[in-house]
Write a protein that holds these residues in place. Sequence first.
Motif, PDB file in Angstrom:
ATOM      1  N   LEU A 157      10.889  52.529   2.131  1.00 20.14           N
ATOM      2  CA  LEU A 157      12.223  52.751   2.674  1.00 20.14           C
ATOM      3  C   LEU A 157      12.903  53.933   2.009  1.00 20.14           C
ATOM      4  O   LEU A 157      13.549  54.749   2.660  1.00 20.14           O
ATOM      5  CB  LEU A 157      13.074  51.489   2.473  1.00 20.14           C
ATOM      6  N   GLN A 158      12.754  54.067   0.682  1.00 20.09           N
ATOM      7  CA  GLN A 158      13.434  55.139  -0.032  1.00 20.09           C
ATOM      8  C   GLN A 158      12.957  56.519   0.383  1.00 20.09           C
ATOM      9  O   GLN A 158      13.690  57.489   0.286  1.00 20.09           O
ATOM     10  CB  GLN A 158      13.235  54.970  -1.542  1.00 20.09           C
ATOM     11  N   VAL A 159      11.735  56.612   0.876  1.00 15.34           N
ATOM     12  CA  VAL A 159      11.218  57.920   1.248  1.00 15.34           C
ATOM     13  C   VAL A 159      12.052  58.549   2.351  1.00 15.34           C
ATOM     14  O   VAL A 159      12.185  59.755   2.441  1.00 15.34           O
ATOM     15  CB  VAL A 159       9.740  57.800   1.683  1.00 15.34           C
ATOM     16  N   HIS A 160      12.664  57.721   3.192  1.00 15.08           N
ATOM     17  CA  HIS A 160      13.448  58.280   4.289  1.00 15.08           C
ATOM     18  C   HIS A 160      14.777  58.839   3.821  1.00 15.08           C
ATOM     19  O   HIS A 160      15.426  59.579   4.536  1.00 15.08           O
ATOM     20  CB  HIS A 160      13.659  57.228   5.374  1.00 15.08           C
TER      21      HIS A 160
ATOM     22  N   VAL B 269       4.796  63.771   9.128  1.00 17.49           N
ATOM     23  CA  VAL B 269       4.309  62.967   8.014  1.00 17.49           C
ATOM     24  C   VAL B 269       5.374  62.886   6.920  1.00 17.49           C
ATOM     25  O   VAL B 269       6.100  63.846   6.663  1.00 17.49           O
ATOM     26  CB  VAL B 269       2.996  63.568   7.460  1.00 17.49           C
ATOM     27  N   VAL B 270       5.471  61.715   6.299  1.00 11.59           N
ATOM     28  CA  VAL B 270       6.475  61.475   5.262  1.00 11.59           C
ATOM     29  C   VAL B 270       5.845  61.725   3.894  1.00 11.59           C
ATOM     30  O   VAL B 270       4.786  61.184   3.576  1.00 11.59           O
ATOM     31  CB  VAL B 270       7.014  60.037   5.360  1.00 11.59           C
ATOM     32  N   ILE B 271       6.482  62.565   3.094  1.00 10.99           N
ATOM     33  CA  ILE B 271       5.997  62.870   1.747  1.00 10.99           C
ATOM     34  C   ILE B 271       6.976  62.270   0.738  1.00 10.99           C
ATOM     35  O   ILE B 271       8.123  62.715   0.639  1.00 10.99           O
ATOM     36  CB  ILE B 271       5.886  64.396   1.520  1.00 10.99           C
ATOM     37  N   ASN B 272       6.525  61.242   0.021  1.00  8.44           N
ATOM     38  CA  ASN B 272       7.377  60.636  -1.001  1.00  8.44           C
ATOM     39  C   ASN B 272       6.815  60.947  -2.383  1.00  8.44           C
ATOM     40  O   ASN B 272       5.856  61.725  -2.523  1.00  8.44           O
ATOM     41  CB  ASN B 272       7.505  59.135  -0.772  1.00  8.44           C
TER      42      ASN B 272
END
Length: 740
Positions: free
Chosen positions: A610-613, A193-196
């Motif tokens: 996109l910036q989260v990556h 899971v991506v946490i931004n």
Amino acid sequence: MPYWGADDAVAELRRALSNRHAQADRLRYRNVLLRVIRRMTQGVDVSGVFMEMVKASATADIVQKKLVYLYMCTYASLQPDLALLAINTLCKDCSDPNPMVRGLALRSMCSLRMPGIQEYIQQPVLNGLRDKASYVRRVAVLGCAKMQKLQGDTEVDGVLVNELYSLLRDQDPIVVVNCLRSLEEILRREGGVVINKPIAHHLLKRMSDLDQWGQSEVLAFLLRYKPRSEEELFDILSLLDGSLKSSSPSVVMAATKLFLVLAQDFPQVQTDVLVRVKGPLLAACTSESRELCFTALCHVRQILRSLPGHFSSHYKKFFCSYSEPHYIKCQKMEVLCELVNDENVQQVLEELKSYCTDVSAELAQGAIFAIGSIARTYTEQCVGILTELLGLKQEHITSAVVQAFRDLVWLCPSCTEAVCQALPSCEEAMQDSEGKQALIWLLGVHGERVPNAPYVLEDFVENVRSETFPAVKMELLTALVRLFLFRPAECQDILGRLLYYCIEEETDMVVRDRGLFCYRLLQAGVEEAKQVLCSPKSDPSLGLLEDQAERPVNKWASEFNTLVPIYGKARWAVVTANWATEPRCGGFPCAAPMTAGTESLISEGNKEVLQVHSDLAGLTLIPKAHLTAEQFEKTWLSLDVNCQQALPWHGAAHPDTIQTALQVVHIQTIAMSKAGAQPWKAYLSAQDESGCLFLTELLLETGNSEMQVSVKQSEERTEALQHFISVLRTVMGTVQGLKS
């Protein structure tokens, strides 16, 4: 093992379940169902009543439903055809007015282990995600992970992922935590899971609503987020301050790790955090839970590597209790060795001395070795205690003391005289291999200071035929040759007998070779033998090497609150190496495709997606890394393709949109075809912090529904390549979402 008479028991249960009078009496029928479940848990195969149990599921009694569903989940894999008959009832129950029934039915459907179940549970799970009852949503969220597992290596359902991301803002805190775990499982091949920033701050605000388990989970996921400014960092630490005061050890440990990782550029903050968690750690070290106590002790030892003496004022907390198991006592003795200072050395040594006479031989030896370790600093006091212990004439105590003496004289030459005076008569209570080797080594190296050294070694020579340990025989050979060089008159006859036995009678080839080596070495001359065998008798500098230097907190911050402090880094590496690897493509783990509907996942728009990556722990792309077209071409031709994959694509490519999206994640466009060109191509370049280059070719041919992606890497780094492909997939998926 099946029980005798199992067939008769199943037949009797079948008759009871079919009894109309029992079916009419709810309590009586429930007792029959309980008998079935009881037999099932006892190991009796009661799959023969599956049909009767399916019929029993058609009831309004929720307790009866629970019993029947438990039975069906257990035996569905053995009776898949009959289990299909229960699907109708389960689907019907998923629409029941009672939320408990809906949740129970959905959970049971997701737990059925039978082929083809996916097509039946997909719609109930999606309906459950939108259910008004929080209990049903909790079950449905976990069902998503089960459903994805049943589907195997198929593509991740984008609609499902979008729905789960939106549920991160659910009012029920358990739903939020379950969403994180499900997304972690579903997106595991993409890195989880991506946490931004929006998600991270939302989770921080919900911390007070979560239970202890949920707080621990959320704190672990927040490790993936990197604050973008110092101000944001300290805002987050302020929000987490209350977690360090939690009554739950798991929350305190998780919060401590997050503090240590986030404040890696602020050593003073890390030290302050470790000072604050001293109290909770000490409380855990005296906990009645043995597992919690052991884990806390392992983490205390880890902290002491960076902050020696951090717990010195609380050294009595690490004194052993008689009721504690052996493994906890050993850990406490290790901690005590690291906490010794001028103020408490006497009390610590007295405590360790009391352990030396414990009924457990292993614990007693551990205490002796601990005293020997402290003796490197406080030699006189420790040697006195060890010498007193020799007077007990206990085999395991004498063996451990002699081993401690051997290590001590090597590191502390000043104590050699005292040790040599204590050695006489030690051989009388020595039977184990390690103790014999230690005593023989001491007599061989320092035998000129021990008057009866040749005669002690003579006793070993006379019993060499009955000696079962080859290592003892080889140590005896070396020691006797060394002593012969200094006291030849007393050792000549003894050495001759030993050499004769080792060369002519010994069956172990290693011992025989050692005997031949010693014999030929003596033939070469006494001076030559001294050059080979008479090496330094001590090396104090080795003690400095063994005493580990203070390690920066950042060296182990990422290992805090994991199994590494318990297993040890080397052992944990072996354990994880044996885990099943992910499916691979071209020698590295394949990233699962991202779906196009990414924009709905995050509230701040597609750019935020996109910036989260760029915040992924495994990959950080440098924004100002630029290659000229000539450099790109030269590098591209010199490298081999590391990965080739196909991305879903529909319609024509829009160069401006793609280039803008790539710039957000710091991927440079080297060259790109114009809109409408056939075939359409693009060449991309990116570089991470370590200097590794990622060169990429995008190819979209006429009428093709897939875009071909070829990636070349300047260094073989599997994990970095996996993260880069995941970022690239997200960019292209977001562009597709904008088009649609």
